[in-house]
Design a protein around this motif. Structure first.
Motif, PDB file in Angstrom:
ATOM      1  N   ILE A   1       2.545   1.773  -3.432  1.00  0.00           N
ATOM      2  CA  ILE A   1       1.577   2.272  -4.417  1.00  0.00           C
ATOM      3  C   ILE A   1       1.279   3.752  -4.174  1.00  0.00           C
ATOM      4  CG2 ILE A   1      -0.823   2.094  -5.181  1.00  0.00           C
ATOM      5  CD1 ILE A   1      -0.593  -0.945  -4.703  1.00  0.00           C
ATOM      6  N   THR A   2       1.126   4.135  -2.925  1.00  0.00           N
ATOM      7  CA  THR A   2       0.824   5.534  -2.594  1.00  0.00           C
ATOM      8  C   THR A   2       1.947   6.464  -3.041  1.00  0.00           C
ATOM      9  OG1 THR A   2      -0.508   4.858  -0.682  1.00  0.00           O
ATOM     10  CG2 THR A   2       0.298   7.124  -0.707  1.00  0.00           C
ATOM     11  N   ILE A   3       3.185   6.066  -2.749  1.00  0.00           N
ATOM     12  CA  ILE A   3       4.335   6.899  -3.140  1.00  0.00           C
ATOM     13  C   ILE A   3       4.456   6.982  -4.651  1.00  0.00           C
ATOM     14  CG2 ILE A   3       6.856   7.026  -3.080  1.00  0.00           C
ATOM     15  CD1 ILE A   3       6.694   5.724  -0.283  1.00  0.00           C
TER      16      ILE A   3
ATOM     17  N   LEU B   1      -5.989  -2.276  -3.523  1.00  0.00           N
ATOM     18  CA  LEU B   1      -4.959  -1.363  -3.024  1.00  0.00           C
ATOM     19  C   LEU B   1      -4.626  -0.253  -4.012  1.00  0.00           C
ATOM     20  CD1 LEU B   1      -2.529  -3.946  -1.360  1.00  0.00           C
ATOM     21  CD2 LEU B   1      -3.956  -2.262  -0.184  1.00  0.00           C
ATOM     22  N   GLY B   2      -5.199  -0.333  -5.219  1.00  0.00           N
ATOM     23  CA  GLY B   2      -4.984   0.714  -6.204  1.00  0.00           C
ATOM     24  C   GLY B   2      -3.880   0.442  -7.198  1.00  0.00           C
ATOM     25  N   CYS B   3      -3.434  -0.815  -7.296  1.00  0.00           N
ATOM     26  CA  CYS B   3      -2.396  -1.157  -8.279  1.00  0.00           C
ATOM     27  C   CYS B   3      -2.974  -1.050  -9.689  1.00  0.00           C
ATOM     28  CB  CYS B   3      -1.894  -2.573  -8.021  1.00  0.00           C
ATOM     29  SG  CYS B   3      -0.500  -3.066  -9.051  1.00  0.00           S
TER      30      CYS B   3
ATOM     31  N   ARG C   1       0.843  -1.205   0.000  1.00  0.00           N
ATOM     32  CA  ARG C   1       0.000   0.000   0.000  1.00  0.00           C
ATOM     33  C   ARG C   1       0.881   1.260   0.000  1.00  0.00           C
ATOM     34  NH1 ARG C   1      -2.546  -1.038   4.160  1.00  0.00           N
ATOM     35  NH2 ARG C   1      -4.461  -1.916   3.258  1.00  0.00           N
ATOM     36  N   ALA C   2       1.947   1.242   0.828  1.00  0.00           N
ATOM     37  CA  ALA C   2       2.833   2.399   0.901  1.00  0.00           C
ATOM     38  C   ALA C   2       3.560   2.633  -0.423  1.00  0.00           C
ATOM     39  CB  ALA C   2       3.846   2.196   2.035  1.00  0.00           C
TER      40      ALA C   2
ATOM     41  N   LYS D   1       2.160   6.631  -6.959  1.00  0.00           N
ATOM     42  CA  LYS D   1       1.101   7.453  -7.542  1.00  0.00           C
ATOM     43  C   LYS D   1       1.369   8.942  -7.321  1.00  0.00           C
ATOM     44  CE  LYS D   1      -2.792   4.254  -7.680  1.00  0.00           C
ATOM     45  NZ  LYS D   1      -3.028   4.462  -9.124  1.00  0.00           N
ATOM     46  N   ALA D   2       1.919   9.275  -6.150  1.00  0.00           N
ATOM     47  CA  ALA D   2       2.254  10.672  -5.872  1.00  0.00           C
ATOM     48  C   ALA D   2       3.322  11.179  -6.836  1.00  0.00           C
ATOM     49  CB  ALA D   2       2.729  10.813  -4.434  1.00  0.00           C
TER      50      ALA D   2
END
Length: 565
Positions: A508-510, A535-537, A505-506, A512-513
């Motif tokens: 993917i978040t980074i 999780l947004g992958c 999750r971390a 995407k940012a």
């Protein structure tokens, strides 16, 4: 007899009566350093009386044949002069040999000859010492070199055969020595080698031999080793002596070594075989993580022989068309449509059948074959991507991904890729290059400009296997990556391990940012697929969607427009 014209004692004191054997030979011939060597001819083949046949240094003998021959001629003349001098001193000479008044001239001639012979003898003695040093000692550390090491090792083996003992050889290679040279300069690197040499000498017994073979390679020969644990204790003592930092040019430098250990297994062991076995074990220590030692075993030799056969076959694989490209689809997780494919090299060996890339790619990396293989893969993949576009139009994958090795990074890489794209008729937007963190860690400065050149050409760059190395977030910011691939080790546990799920999750978040696409590797189950989707992958690849397949099979899949299970 004319007493008034009799010369005084002829100054034969100026003629060398003996030479001192240079200390450089003491380790080779069993002759003590400083021993007097008579100038008189001892045998036609050895006019200096140096006992060259016993030196055990066959390489030195041919180089000195000319010198020996010249000294032999000089010694013959010395003999004639000494005979004449004796006759003159005793007043016994032929009236045909000297005429009145010629005695003084003869004395002067003898004095001149004595001076000349002294100079020649001194010069040749200096040459012997210098050439022996060059032939048998490392010029930087003054340690024995490979030739002298093998000679001493042979003597050790001869002694232990009589005593039924063992000899241990330790082959040492400094870890990351190139980093010292590249970052602090070669002068500091030489200082480190000198300091290491001193510490190695301090970690062994006086009767053991420490040698340097060149570069950052050292060797130790230890006799009278009762059992393998004695040899491993020597290796542990070496590691302990290298633990403390070295202060070089005002900076602290740490050094460690990978050590291979070999013991003579039978009375038939040869020095070169023992050294080879220790080298093999050292390589195993490098592979297993460095800063450690490994004891040679027969399995290692078998693996080394197999690796050599594999390398030989791999050299012929390209020209014999044994290598093939398979392609694994990369799927957009929401639509489950193929958006790109990754090119993966496969090897169908004529005797062994399919050989896993995990087995032959490391061999290609180490042998340098990854260069030509990598160029072949890149060319084949680009040509196939162009063929799909011509055949399938909008159904063709938007990109083909190709893995790049660190060995392929060179000043000519960008031009090579441009030429491949031109030859294939493929635009740069149709190619994606995947690299691992290892490339960035080893040569960040040299790859920085290359990666940006590729990005300027509109070639996408992906950071592969993210999460298994240092996983430096600085790499994501500094380098121009458009995609990040999450390593399969996290993907396979994402539905079972909350900590792995949190890491994914971390990541993917980074990503995407930073406006990067995220690809999950190694998706094998519907559960993994659903967790990554939640999780947004963005994308995924793995056996759940499709195994690597031939270009023809990919074409059939693309014509179907989907590959839902």
């Amino acid at each position: 007899m004319r007493a008034s014209t009799m010369p005084g004692p002829v100054p034969t004191r100026r003629l060398h009566q003996s030479l001192t054997l240079p200390a450089a030979f003491s380790a080779l011939g069993g002759i003590a350093a400083g021993a007097g060597i008579a100038l008189a001819v001892s045998s036609p083949g050895d006019p200096l009386g140096l006992g060259l046949a016993s030196l055990g240094a066959a390489a030195l003998v041919p180089a000195w044949r000319g010198v020996i021959a010249m000294r032999g001629r000089i010694l013959e003349e010395v003999g004639r002069v000494q005979t004449a001098a004796s006759a003159l001193a005793q007043g016994v000479f032929s009236k045909d040999a000297f005429t009145p008044g010629s005695g003084s001239r003869r004395i002067q001639e003898l004095e001149t000859l004595g001076d000349t012979l002294n100079a020649v003898a001194g010069h040749m003695e200096a040459q012997v010492t210098e050439l022996a040093a060059q032939a048998f000692y490392d010029p930087l550390t003054k340690l024995p070199n490979r030739a002298l090491f093998l000679d001493r090792l042979e003597r050790m083996l001869t002694r232990v055969k009589r005593r039924k003992g063992s000899v241990a050889v330790l082959f040492l290679d400094l870890d990351n020595f190139k980093l010292v040279n590249d970052s602090l300069g070669h002068d500091v690197g030489d200082q480190l080698l000198l300091a290491v040499a001193r510490r190695l000498q301090g970690s062994v017994r006086a009767e053991d031999t420490v040698a340097r073979f060149g570069g950052d390679e050292f060797a130790i020969a230890a006799g009278d080793v009762a059992q393998p644990s004695d040899a491993t204790r020597i290796a542990a003592r070496v590691a302990e002596h290298l633990t403390a930092p070295f202060t070089l040019d005002g900076q602290e430098v740490y050094a460690s070594s990978s050590v291979g250990i070999a013991l003579n297994r039978s009375e038939h062991d040869r020095p070169d075989s023992l050294l080879r076995d220790a080298d093999t074990a050292m390589y195993k220590a490098k592979v297993n993580g460095k800063a450690r030692f490994e004891l040679f075993s027969q399995d290692m030799q078998n693996q080394t022989a197999e690796r050599l056969r594999l390398e030989t076959d791999l050299r012929r694989a390209v020209e014999r068309s044994e290598l093939q490209l398979h392609y694994q689809p990369v799927v957009e997780l929401h639509s489950r449509q193929i958006v790109e494919v990754e090119a993966l090299v496969r090897w169908e060996h004529p005797r062994r059948g399919f050989i896993s890339p995990a087995e032959f790619i490391p061999v290609a990396e180490e042998s340098g074959l990854i260069g030509p293989i990598g160029r072949w893969v890149l060319g084949q993949a680009c040509r196939q991507a162009r063929a799909w576009r011509d055949e399938l139009g909008p159904r063709a994958p938007a990109k083909v991904s190709v893995n790049l090795s660190a060995r392929q990074f060179s000043p000519s890489l960008v031009k090579e890729i441009q030429q491949v794209l031109r030859d294939a008729g493929l635009g740069p937007e149709g190619l994606k290059l995947e690299i691992t963190e290892g490339i960035l860690m080893r040569s960040e400065a040299s790859t920085f400009a290359t990666l940006f050149e590729l990005k300027d050409l509109r070639i996408d760059l992906a950071l592969d296997d993210f999460g298994v190395g240092y996983s430096s977030l600085a790499y994501l910011k500094r380098f121009p990556f458009s995609s990040l691939k999450i390593d399969r080790s996290f993907v396979q546990r994402v539905g079972r391990d909350p900590e792995d799920a949190a890491i994914v999750r971390a990541i993917i978040t980074i990503a995407k940012a930073l406006h990067m696409n995220i690809v999950g590797e190694g998706i094998e189950t519907v559960d993994q697929y659903e967790h990554l989707l939640a999780l947004g992958c963005d994308r995924g690849q793995g056996y759940y969607f499709a195994r690597p397949m031939t270009a023809h099979a990919v074409g059939e899949l693309l014509r179907a427009g989907s590959h839902r299970r």
